[in-house]
Design an enzyme around this catalytic site. Sequence first.
Site, PDB file in Angstrom:
ATOM      1  N   LEU A   1     123.525  62.446  49.613  1.00  0.00           N
ATOM      2  CA  LEU A   1     122.657  61.838  48.605  1.00  0.00           C
ATOM      3  C   LEU A   1     123.206  61.976  47.185  1.00  0.00           C
ATOM      4  CD1 LEU A   1     119.293  63.129  50.114  1.00  0.00           C
ATOM      5  CD2 LEU A   1     120.453  60.948  50.530  1.00  0.00           C
ATOM      6  N   CYS A   2     124.495  62.136  47.066  1.00  0.00           N
ATOM      7  CA  CYS A   2     125.159  62.352  45.781  1.00  0.00           C
ATOM      8  C   CYS A   2     125.668  61.025  45.226  1.00  0.00           C
ATOM      9  CB  CYS A   2     126.332  63.315  46.001  1.00  0.00           C
ATOM     10  SG  CYS A   2     127.302  63.687  44.522  1.00  0.00           S
ATOM     11  N   GLY A   3     125.777  60.932  43.921  1.00  0.00           N
ATOM     12  CA  GLY A   3     126.352  59.750  43.296  1.00  0.00           C
ATOM     13  C   GLY A   3     127.810  59.534  43.678  1.00  0.00           C
TER      14      GLY A   3
ATOM     15  N   THR B   1     128.914  60.003  46.775  1.00  0.00           N
ATOM     16  CA  THR B   1     128.946  59.746  48.215  1.00  0.00           C
ATOM     17  C   THR B   1     129.799  58.534  48.588  1.00  0.00           C
ATOM     18  OG1 THR B   1     126.846  60.882  48.518  1.00  0.00           O
ATOM     19  CG2 THR B   1     127.518  59.388  50.275  1.00  0.00           C
TER      20      THR B   1
END
Length: 178
Positions: A57-59, A61
């Site tokens: 759920l990371c920018g 990803t």
Amino acid sequence: MSKRVEIATVIALFLSSAAGAAFAASKGFTFDSIDGGTMALEDWQGNPVLVVNTASLCGFTPQYDGLQALHDEFAGRGLVVLAIPSDDFRQELGSAEEVKEFCAVNFDLTIPMTEITHVKGSEAHPFYKWLAAEHGFTPGWNFNKVLLGPDGEVVGTWGSSVKPQSKAIVSKIEPLLN
């Protein structure tokens, strides 16, 4: 046995054990595989290994695409790309099963992945404790990259903003390939 021979033997044993300990430090780490079982870095001895702490759920990803592309381009020449999902920055899904499904559906990921693993702090995996203690490197965020050479030594480290297919990383990988 003379004192001189005993001392020489003790020194030789110490030096060989120190060298052995350095080798074990970089190669003796195992990880729980997201597919079950374990993976050992020593299984990839002789190959470069790019280790990346990841989060679904990371920018950053979308970098999974670049990691898979590196694998697709260089796996045949020995490169191993190892993804280590971690929730240390509170951006990972709730279970390894969810991570595996997310990566398969969204990125068609085929690179080896570990179970959700701590990469910093007192609960960090021993590999990451070794990186911090021996190389001064602790992931500051998701998608930090560590390149291990064929001998298990650290060749380079990069932060999240350095893309997997960047010249900075690829120029370090290419000389290590078979």
